[in-house]
Design a protein around this motif. Structure first.
Motif, PDB file in Angstrom:
ATOM      1  N   ASN A 125      -7.786 -28.508  -3.015  1.00  0.00           N
ATOM      2  CA  ASN A 125      -8.038 -29.660  -2.159  1.00  0.00           C
ATOM      3  C   ASN A 125      -6.804 -30.547  -2.065  1.00  0.00           C
ATOM      4  N   GLN A 126      -5.936 -30.441  -3.064  1.00  0.00           N
ATOM      5  CA  GLN A 126      -4.669 -31.150  -3.073  1.00  0.00           C
ATOM      6  C   GLN A 126      -3.646 -30.295  -3.804  1.00  0.00           C
ATOM      7  N   ILE A 127      -2.396 -30.691  -3.732  1.00  0.00           N
ATOM      8  CA  ILE A 127      -1.347 -29.951  -4.435  1.00  0.00           C
ATOM      9  C   ILE A 127      -1.287 -30.445  -5.869  1.00  0.00           C
ATOM     10  N   THR A 128      -1.422 -29.533  -6.824  1.00  0.00           N
ATOM     11  CA  THR A 128      -1.358 -29.858  -8.244  1.00  0.00           C
ATOM     12  C   THR A 128      -0.374 -28.907  -8.931  1.00  0.00           C
ATOM     13  N   SER A 129      -0.148 -29.123 -10.199  1.00  0.00           N
ATOM     14  CA  SER A 129       0.754 -28.249 -10.937  1.00  0.00           C
ATOM     15  C   SER A 129       0.324 -28.143 -12.390  1.00  0.00           C
ATOM     16  N   THR A 130       0.848 -27.137 -13.049  1.00  0.00           N
ATOM     17  CA  THR A 130       0.672 -26.999 -14.482  1.00  0.00           C
ATOM     18  C   THR A 130       1.913 -26.313 -15.039  1.00  0.00           C
ATOM     19  N   PHE A 131       2.141 -26.455 -16.334  1.00  0.00           N
ATOM     20  CA  PHE A 131       3.354 -25.885 -16.923  1.00  0.00           C
ATOM     21  C   PHE A 131       3.148 -25.605 -18.412  1.00  0.00           C
ATOM     22  N   LYS A 132       4.078 -24.870 -18.946  1.00  0.00           N
ATOM     23  CA  LYS A 132       4.143 -24.646 -20.388  1.00  0.00           C
ATOM     24  C   LYS A 132       5.593 -24.321 -20.732  1.00  0.00           C
ATOM     25  N   MET A 133       5.988 -24.636 -21.951  1.00  0.00           N
ATOM     26  CA  MET A 133       7.346 -24.333 -22.408  1.00  0.00           C
ATOM     27  C   MET A 133       7.305 -23.269 -23.501  1.00  0.00           C
ATOM     28  N   SER A 134       8.406 -22.576 -23.665  1.00  0.00           N
ATOM     29  CA  SER A 134       8.560 -21.647 -24.781  1.00  0.00           C
ATOM     30  C   SER A 134      10.036 -21.613 -25.172  1.00  0.00           C
ATOM     31  N   GLY A 135      10.300 -21.100 -26.345  1.00  0.00           N
ATOM     32  CA  GLY A 135      11.687 -21.042 -26.805  1.00  0.00           C
ATOM     33  C   GLY A 135      11.824 -20.155 -28.024  1.00  0.00           C
ATOM     34  N   VAL A 136      13.049 -19.836 -28.367  1.00  0.00           N
ATOM     35  CA  VAL A 136      13.315 -18.999 -29.535  1.00  0.00           C
ATOM     36  C   VAL A 136      14.737 -19.273 -30.022  1.00  0.00           C
ATOM     37  N   ARG A 137      14.926 -19.125 -31.329  1.00  0.00           N
ATOM     38  CA  ARG A 137      16.270 -19.221 -31.929  1.00  0.00           C
ATOM     39  C   ARG A 137      16.526 -17.963 -32.738  1.00  0.00           C
ATOM     40  N   SER A 138      17.700 -17.375 -32.539  1.00  0.00           N
ATOM     41  CA  SER A 138      18.114 -16.199 -33.295  1.00  0.00           C
ATOM     42  C   SER A 138      19.565 -16.359 -33.718  1.00  0.00           C
ATOM     43  N   TYR A 139      19.982 -15.470 -34.614  1.00  0.00           N
ATOM     44  CA  TYR A 139      21.363 -15.496 -35.113  1.00  0.00           C
ATOM     45  C   TYR A 139      21.947 -14.095 -35.041  1.00  0.00           C
ATOM     46  N   THR A 140      23.274 -14.031 -35.039  1.00  0.00           N
ATOM     47  CA  THR A 140      23.949 -12.744 -35.119  1.00  0.00           C
ATOM     48  C   THR A 140      24.760 -12.694 -36.398  1.00  0.00           C
ATOM     49  N   SER A 141      24.826 -11.523 -36.986  1.00  0.00           N
ATOM     50  CA  SER A 141      25.585 -11.341 -38.227  1.00  0.00           C
ATOM     51  C   SER A 141      27.016 -10.936 -37.896  1.00  0.00           C
ATOM     52  N   GLY A 142      27.825 -10.792 -38.948  1.00  0.00           N
ATOM     53  CA  GLY A 142      29.202 -10.367 -38.749  1.00  0.00           C
ATOM     54  C   GLY A 142      29.312  -8.957 -38.212  1.00  0.00           C
ATOM     55  N   THR A 143      28.218  -8.185 -38.342  1.00  0.00           N
ATOM     56  CA  THR A 143      28.198  -6.808 -37.828  1.00  0.00           C
ATOM     57  C   THR A 143      27.330  -6.697 -36.568  1.00  0.00           C
ATOM     58  N   HIS A 144      27.106  -7.834 -35.922  1.00  0.00           N
ATOM     59  CA  HIS A 144      26.390  -7.902 -34.636  1.00  0.00           C
ATOM     60  C   HIS A 144      24.902  -7.575 -34.744  1.00  0.00           C
TER      61      HIS A 144
END
Length: 275
Positions: A125-144
Motif C-alpha cells: 500500500n506504500q513503499i517500505t523497506s527492511t534490512f539486516k547487516m552481517s560481517g566477518v573477521r579473519s586473519y592470514t598467517s605467514g604461510t597464507h
C-alpha cells in the motif's frame, strides 16, 4: 510538407515522453531509507571468506528475504589491515535471494574485515523497506593460511602482528580526521563501521529503543551508500583508493551521529546525521 513536419514533431515528442515514463517506472539500484516494514524479514544473511587455493579466497555475500521484494540490493565492503580493498554491490528486481562473490588475493599476516548491508524495498500500500547487516573477521598467517581463531603458536603470532598493525594504522587515520575536522572526541562514543553488525547499541544514548535504533542505522547506510560507497567504487576497482574503515561517533547526549571517512583521494570527510 508543414503537416508532415508537425506530425513528425508530435510523434517524436510522444516517443520521448513514453521513454521518460518507462525509465521513471524502472527500479533504481539505490539504497534509500523508507518506513521500516515489520511484516518482512531476512531469514538468511551471511558474509564469508573461504580459501580456494594457496593465495586466493572467495569473499561471498548471501541473503534471503522471506518474501519477494520489489527491489533487493546487497552491498559489501572488504578491508585489509583497515584499508578498503573490495566493494560488492548487486541489485535485482524483483527478488528475494541474492548471492555474489569476488576473489581476493591473500597477503601474509593480515587482518581481513568484511561488513555487509542487506536491503529490501517493498511496494504494497506504500513503499517500505527492511534490512539486516552481517560481517566477518579473519586473519592470514605467514604461510597464507586463512583463519578466524588461531590453532597454533604461529597463527597466534600472525594474528598479533595483523591486529597491532591494523590498530596502529586506524588510530592514526582516525586521530588525523578528528584533528582536521575539529571534533571533540570526548563528547562521542566511538565505533568502527565493521563492528556495527555485532555491537550492542542499546546502551548508547538515543539508541535504546529498537524502532529508533533501526531507523538510525537505515539512514546511516543510505548516507554511506550515496556519499562513500558509490563514489569510491571505481577507485577501489583500480586499486588506487586510499580510504580506511569509517569511524562512527555517537553523540553522548543522544542527538546526532557523525561518520568520519575518506574519499577516493584520501581526503577526510564527514557525514552528520541528527536523530
Amino acid at each position: 510538407m508543414r503537416k508532415w513536419l508537425i506530425i513528425g514533431c508530435v510523434f517524436f515528442s510522444i516517443v520521448l515522453f513514453s521513454t521518460y515514463i518507462i525509465r521513471m517506472q524502472q527500479p533504481q539500484p539505490v539504497i534509500q531509507h523508507f518506513p521500516l516494514d515489520s511484516s518482512a524479514a531476512f531469514i538468511d544473511t551471511s558474509t564469508s571468506m573461504k580459501k580456494v587455493d594457496f593465495r586466493r579466497i572467495h569473499w561471498r555475500l548471501i541473503s534471503t528475504l522471506d518474501t519477494e521484494a520489489y527491489l533487493r540490493q546487497d552491498v559489501g565492503l572488504l578491508y585489509e589491515n583497515g584499508r578498503l580493498v573490495g566493494v560488492m554491490n548487486k541489485w535485482q528486481h524483483p527478488a528475494s535471494r541474492l548471492t555474489q562473490e569476488k576473489t581476493h588475493r591473500l597477503q601474509p599476516n593480515k587482518q581481513l574485515d568484511a561488513v555487509s548491508f542487506h536491503f529490501a524495498e517493498l511496494h504494497k500500500n506504500q513503499i517500505t523497506s527492511t534490512f539486516k547487516m552481517s560481517g566477518v573477521r579473519s586473519y592470514t598467517s605467514g604461510t597464507h593460511e586463512l583463519f578466524s581463531f588461531p590453532k597454533n603458536e604461529k597463527e597466534m603470532q600472525s594474528r598479533q602482528i595483523a591486529k597491532t598493525e591494523t590498530s596502529r594504522t586506524l588510530q592514526q587515520v582516525w586521530n588525523d580526521a578528528k584533528q582536521q575536522l575539529s571534533i571533540p572526541a570526548s563528547q562521542y562514543t566511538e565505533l568502527p563501521l565493521t563492528a556495527l553488525p555485532t555491537a550492542d547499541l542499546t546502551k548508547i544514548p538515543g539508541l535504546s529503543e529498537d524502532k529508533e535504533r533501526q531507523e538510525i542505522i537505515s539512514r546511516l547506510w543510505e548516507g554511506l551508500y550515496q556519499n562513500y560507497i558509490l563514489p569510491i567504487g571505481p577507485a577501489v576497482e583500480k586499486g588506487t583508493a586510499a580510504t580506511y574503515i569509517p569511524l562512527l561517533l555517537f553523540d553522548k547526549s543522544g542527538k546526532h551521529l557523525r561518520v568520519l571517512y575518506q574519499d577516493e583521494t584520501g581526503q577526510h570527510r564527514e557525514l552528520l546525521q541528527y536523530y
